[in-house]
Write a protein that holds these residues in place. Structure first.
Motif, PDB file in Angstrom:
ATOM      1  N   MET A   1     -35.378  29.668 -29.604  1.00  0.00           N
ATOM      2  CA  MET A   1     -34.520  28.845 -30.452  1.00  0.00           C
ATOM      3  C   MET A   1     -34.958  27.395 -30.335  1.00  0.00           C
ATOM      4  SD  MET A   1     -32.075  29.333 -32.511  1.00  0.00           S
ATOM      5  CE  MET A   1     -31.494  28.051 -33.555  1.00  0.00           C
ATOM      6  N   ALA A   2     -34.773  26.661 -31.406  1.00  0.00           N
ATOM      7  CA  ALA A   2     -35.198  25.261 -31.439  1.00  0.00           C
ATOM      8  C   ALA A   2     -34.288  24.417 -30.569  1.00  0.00           C
ATOM      9  CB  ALA A   2     -35.153  24.754 -32.865  1.00  0.00           C
ATOM     10  N   ASN A   3     -34.897  23.567 -29.745  1.00  0.00           N
ATOM     11  CA  ASN A   3     -34.133  22.719 -28.840  1.00  0.00           C
ATOM     12  C   ASN A   3     -34.062  21.266 -29.292  1.00  0.00           C
ATOM     13  OD1 ASN A   3     -33.463  24.742 -26.976  1.00  0.00           O
ATOM     14  ND2 ASN A   3     -35.506  24.619 -26.079  1.00  0.00           N
ATOM     15  N   THR A   4     -35.065  20.829 -29.998  1.00  0.00           N
ATOM     16  CA  THR A   4     -35.065  19.423 -30.411  1.00  0.00           C
ATOM     17  C   THR A   4     -34.478  19.277 -31.810  1.00  0.00           C
ATOM     18  OG1 THR A   4     -37.271  19.578 -31.366  1.00  0.00           O
ATOM     19  CG2 THR A   4     -37.145  18.968 -29.040  1.00  0.00           C
ATOM     20  N   ALA A   5     -34.035  18.073 -32.106  1.00  0.00           N
ATOM     21  CA  ALA A   5     -33.442  17.804 -33.416  1.00  0.00           C
ATOM     22  C   ALA A   5     -34.474  17.996 -34.521  1.00  0.00           C
ATOM     23  CB  ALA A   5     -32.884  16.380 -33.449  1.00  0.00           C
ATOM     24  N   SER A   6     -35.704  17.587 -34.261  1.00  0.00           N
ATOM     25  CA  SER A   6     -36.743  17.720 -35.283  1.00  0.00           C
ATOM     26  C   SER A   6     -37.067  19.186 -35.548  1.00  0.00           C
ATOM     27  CB  SER A   6     -38.006  16.966 -34.864  1.00  0.00           C
ATOM     28  OG  SER A   6     -38.516  17.496 -33.658  1.00  0.00           O
ATOM     29  N   ALA A   7     -37.044  20.003 -34.509  1.00  0.00           N
ATOM     30  CA  ALA A   7     -37.318  21.431 -34.681  1.00  0.00           C
ATOM     31  C   ALA A   7     -36.194  22.094 -35.470  1.00  0.00           C
ATOM     32  CB  ALA A   7     -37.481  22.108 -33.331  1.00  0.00           C
ATOM     33  N   ARG A   8     -34.944  21.684 -35.204  1.00  0.00           N
ATOM     34  CA  ARG A   8     -33.809  22.227 -35.964  1.00  0.00           C
ATOM     35  C   ARG A   8     -33.911  21.826 -37.433  1.00  0.00           C
ATOM     36  NH1 ARG A   8     -31.040  21.470 -30.957  1.00  0.00           N
ATOM     37  NH2 ARG A   8     -30.565  19.286 -31.423  1.00  0.00           N
ATOM     38  N   LYS A   9     -34.339  20.595 -37.669  1.00  0.00           N
ATOM     39  CA  LYS A   9     -34.505  20.128 -39.045  1.00  0.00           C
ATOM     40  C   LYS A   9     -35.596  20.936 -39.757  1.00  0.00           C
ATOM     41  CE  LYS A   9     -35.589  16.076 -41.834  1.00  0.00           C
ATOM     42  NZ  LYS A   9     -35.909  14.648 -41.846  1.00  0.00           N
ATOM     43  N   ARG A  10     -36.695  21.190 -39.060  1.00  0.00           N
ATOM     44  CA  ARG A  10     -37.782  21.968 -39.660  1.00  0.00           C
ATOM     45  C   ARG A  10     -37.290  23.367 -40.039  1.00  0.00           C
ATOM     46  NH1 ARG A  10     -41.477  19.540 -42.077  1.00  0.00           N
ATOM     47  NH2 ARG A  10     -42.813  21.353 -41.880  1.00  0.00           N
ATOM     48  N   ILE A  11     -36.435  23.955 -39.218  1.00  0.00           N
ATOM     49  CA  ILE A  11     -35.886  25.279 -39.523  1.00  0.00           C
ATOM     50  C   ILE A  11     -35.046  25.209 -40.793  1.00  0.00           C
ATOM     51  CG2 ILE A  11     -34.224  27.022 -38.761  1.00  0.00           C
ATOM     52  CD1 ILE A  11     -35.286  26.539 -35.899  1.00  0.00           C
ATOM     53  N   ARG A  12     -34.216  24.169 -40.914  1.00  0.00           N
ATOM     54  CA  ARG A  12     -33.395  23.998 -42.122  1.00  0.00           C
ATOM     55  C   ARG A  12     -34.286  23.834 -43.351  1.00  0.00           C
ATOM     56  NH1 ARG A  12     -30.577  20.244 -38.904  1.00  0.00           N
ATOM     57  NH2 ARG A  12     -31.381  18.528 -40.164  1.00  0.00           N
ATOM     58  N   GLN A  13     -35.324  23.023 -43.223  1.00  0.00           N
ATOM     59  CA  GLN A  13     -36.225  22.788 -44.350  1.00  0.00           C
ATOM     60  C   GLN A  13     -36.940  24.080 -44.759  1.00  0.00           C
ATOM     61  OE1 GLN A  13     -38.621  19.667 -42.654  1.00  0.00           O
ATOM     62  NE2 GLN A  13     -37.581  18.082 -43.832  1.00  0.00           N
TER      63      GLN A  13
END
Length: 88
Positions: A1-13
């Motif tokens: 699972m994504a831990n950083t904010a940027s990784a979470r954003k990339r998942i949303r994108q």
């Protein structure tokens, strides 16, 4: 699972892009099915009309990166050749 904010954003994108691309690909397939159906009936004018409406959709898919441009060129070329081979 994504831990950083940027990784979470990339998942949303990626999720948004996947939905958008799926819709585009589906739309292209629908137009291709219409051309195939027109070719199967043997009506050259109907096939040409279907081809004219499918062509911009395929080009748009290539522009948006859903399909490779060479793939689109190959599909259009083959469809065009099949339509030309229909006897009037």
């Amino acid at each position: 699972m994504a831990n950083t904010a940027s990784a979470r954003k990339r998942i949303r994108q990626t999720e948004k892009r996947t939905i958008r691309n799926r819709a585009r690909r589906s739309r292209v397939r629908t137009f291709l099915r219409k051309v195939e159906a027109a070719i199967a009936t043997g009506d050259k004018t109907q096939a040409q009309e279907a081809f004219k409406s499918a062509q911009p959709e395929l080009q748009r898919a290539a522009t948006k990166g859903v399909l490779h441009s060479n793939t689109v060129a190959r599909k259009l070329s083959r469809l065009s050749a099949r339509i030309k081979s229909i006897s009037v």
